[in-house]
Design a protein around this motif. Sequence first.
Motif, short mmCIF file in Angstrom:
data_model
loop_
_atom_site.label_atom_id
_atom_site.label_comp_id
_atom_site.label_asym_id
_atom_site.label_seq_id
_atom_site.Cartn_x
_atom_site.Cartn_y
_atom_site.Cartn_z
N MET A 197 22.65 -11.22 17.55
CA MET A 197 23.43 -10.84 18.72
C MET A 197 24.55 -9.85 18.39
SD MET A 197 25.11 -13.38 21.54
CE MET A 197 25.88 -12.74 23.03
N ASP A 198 25.02 -9.87 17.16
CA ASP A 198 26.18 -9.07 16.76
C ASP A 198 25.73 -7.74 16.16
OD1 ASP A 198 28.48 -7.96 15.74
OD2 ASP A 198 29.12 -9.75 14.65
N PRO A 199 25.89 -6.62 16.86
CA PRO A 199 25.42 -5.33 16.33
C PRO A 199 26.17 -4.87 15.09
CG PRO A 199 26.71 -4.97 18.31
CD PRO A 199 26.52 -6.46 18.19
N THR A 200 27.37 -5.37 14.88
CA THR A 200 28.17 -4.92 13.74
C THR A 200 27.66 -5.49 12.42
OG1 THR A 200 29.80 -6.72 13.83
CG2 THR A 200 30.19 -4.80 15.24
N ARG A 201 26.72 -6.42 12.49
CA ARG A 201 26.18 -7.00 11.27
C ARG A 201 24.84 -6.38 10.84
NH1 ARG A 201 27.51 -13.44 11.60
NH2 ARG A 201 26.52 -13.37 9.54
N ILE A 202 24.42 -5.36 11.55
CA ILE A 202 23.20 -4.65 11.18
C ILE A 202 23.50 -3.70 10.02
CG2 ILE A 202 21.41 -3.06 11.99
CD1 ILE A 202 21.85 -4.24 14.80
N LYS A 203 22.67 -3.75 9.00
CA LYS A 203 22.93 -3.03 7.75
C LYS A 203 21.66 -2.37 7.23
CE LYS A 203 26.10 -6.80 6.51
NZ LYS A 203 26.42 -7.84 5.50
N VAL A 204 21.84 -1.53 6.23
CA VAL A 204 20.73 -0.91 5.50
C VAL A 204 20.89 -1.23 4.03
CG1 VAL A 204 19.63 1.26 4.83
CG2 VAL A 204 20.50 0.98 7.16
N ALA A 205 19.80 -1.64 3.40
CA ALA A 205 19.84 -1.93 1.95
C ALA A 205 18.44 -1.78 1.39
CB ALA A 205 20.37 -3.33 1.69
N GLU A 206 18.37 -1.58 0.08
CA GLU A 206 17.09 -1.61 -0.60
C GLU A 206 16.54 -3.03 -0.49
OE1 GLU A 206 14.02 -2.09 -3.22
OE2 GLU A 206 15.93 -3.05 -3.74
N PHE A 207 15.23 -3.16 -0.40
CA PHE A 207 14.59 -4.45 -0.08
C PHE A 207 15.09 -5.60 -0.94
CE2 PHE A 207 11.02 -7.39 -1.05
CZ PHE A 207 10.98 -8.04 0.19
N LEU A 225 0.82 -1.21 0.00
CA LEU A 225 0.00 0.00 0.00
C LEU A 225 0.86 1.26 0.00
CD1 LEU A 225 -2.78 1.33 0.17
CD2 LEU A 225 -2.62 1.15 2.67
N ALA A 226 1.84 1.33 0.88
CA ALA A 226 2.67 2.53 0.98
C ALA A 226 3.43 2.80 -0.31
CB ALA A 226 3.64 2.41 2.16
N THR A 227 3.96 1.75 -0.91
CA THR A 227 4.71 1.96 -2.16
C THR A 227 3.78 2.32 -3.31
OG1 THR A 227 4.71 -0.44 -2.63
CG2 THR A 227 6.63 0.47 -1.47
N ARG A 228 2.58 1.76 -3.32
CA ARG A 228 1.62 2.13 -4.38
C ARG A 228 1.20 3.59 -4.26
NH1 ARG A 228 -3.84 2.26 -4.53
NH2 ARG A 228 -4.10 1.06 -2.60
N LEU A 229 1.06 4.06 -3.03
CA LEU A 229 0.65 5.44 -2.79
C LEU A 229 1.83 6.41 -2.85
CD1 LEU A 229 -1.85 4.88 0.17
CD2 LEU A 229 -2.41 5.37 -2.23
N LYS A 230 3.04 5.89 -3.04
CA LYS A 230 4.25 6.69 -3.17
C LYS A 230 4.57 7.50 -1.91
CE LYS A 230 3.81 6.96 -8.19
NZ LYS A 230 3.76 7.83 -9.39
N VAL A 231 4.24 6.92 -0.76
CA VAL A 231 4.59 7.53 0.52
C VAL A 231 5.96 7.00 0.92
CG1 VAL A 231 3.90 7.90 2.91
CG2 VAL A 231 2.16 7.55 1.14
N PRO A 232 6.90 7.86 1.30
CA PRO A 232 8.22 7.37 1.73
C PRO A 232 8.08 6.32 2.83
CG PRO A 232 8.29 9.73 1.42
CD PRO A 232 6.85 9.34 1.28
N LEU A 233 8.82 5.23 2.68
CA LEU A 233 8.69 4.08 3.57
C LEU A 233 10.06 3.56 3.96
CD1 LEU A 233 7.05 1.53 4.72
CD2 LEU A 233 7.46 0.52 2.46
N VAL A 234 10.21 3.20 5.23
CA VAL A 234 11.36 2.41 5.68
C VAL A 234 10.81 1.22 6.46
CG1 VAL A 234 13.06 4.26 5.72
CG2 VAL A 234 11.63 3.87 7.74
N SER A 235 11.52 0.11 6.41
CA SER A 235 10.98 -1.13 6.95
C SER A 235 12.03 -1.90 7.73
CB SER A 235 10.46 -2.01 5.80
OG SER A 235 9.94 -3.24 6.27
N SER A 236 11.60 -2.49 8.83
CA SER A 236 12.47 -3.36 9.61
C SER A 236 12.30 -4.80 9.18
CB SER A 236 12.13 -3.24 11.10
OG SER A 236 12.85 -4.20 11.86
N MET A 237 13.39 -5.45 8.87
CA MET A 237 13.36 -6.88 8.66
C MET A 237 13.53 -7.57 10.03
SD MET A 237 12.74 -7.28 5.39
CE MET A 237 11.65 -5.88 5.56
N GLY A 238 13.87 -8.83 10.04
CA GLY A 238 13.87 -9.58 11.29
C GLY A 238 14.98 -9.19 12.26
#
Length: 245
Positions: A153-163, A135-148
């Motif tokens: 346990m390791d904070p250094t492996r947290i990343k950001v990427a396009e879906f 819905l958000a992408t269809r309506l073109k509203v800026p969106l950010v999303s959390s994956m699992g």
Amino acid sequence: MDDFDRFNRVRGLLGSEAMESLQRARVIIFGVGGVGSWTAEALVRSGVGRLTIVDADCVAASNINRQLMATTSTVGQEKVEVLRQRLLDINPDCRIETIAERFTAENAGEFNLPAYDYVVDAIDSLTDKANLILLATRLKVPLVSSMGAALKMDPTRIKVAEFWSVKGCRLAAALRNKFKRMDRRPSRKFKCVYSDEIMENHAPLTDDSGAMTFGKVAINGALCHITAIFGMTLAGLVIAGLTKK
């Protein structure tokens, strides 16, 4: 105390024009558990002027290890209302709306997503998450999303990427399979916070504390420092987008 005192460090870093953009902004967060609650706090502490928080759950004892508003004294209370009181204590001038409901395909139209400058997806349920993203992408509203964020346990492996570039995340893989089964795809690209770390539970988990799971496939172990970093990273993406930094 005025806003200048409260946000002078934000203004000092980002500038007055960016500060005004944050104060005018309207953001909605779906899910204020282990990830979304920290996103809400970071946005309010950074000067976002209008925030809507959506979650149908009440605080349970099993939330205390990782959710911002979960304490022994708040068990049994609505998450959105407990969080609202905390956020108003940080910035009484912030306009905070609470919606104690679950986002579903059936009630999606009630949320008026085009009225917001940003949508934050911190939903656990695979079906509800998929429907919000579509819905958000269809309506073109800026969106950010959390994956699992569970089983990490390791904070250094947290990343950001396009879906579609997220690798090594079981939730992202499940979402892609869900979209394939629905024969639908997000209409636009959007950024995700994720980790490619894969751990397993060391003991079987059940939840008899009264927490509502809303269609979770499984109940998994999670740690506060991971869920909080996920939430803070989502907030960072929103702040950067709102201020074009």
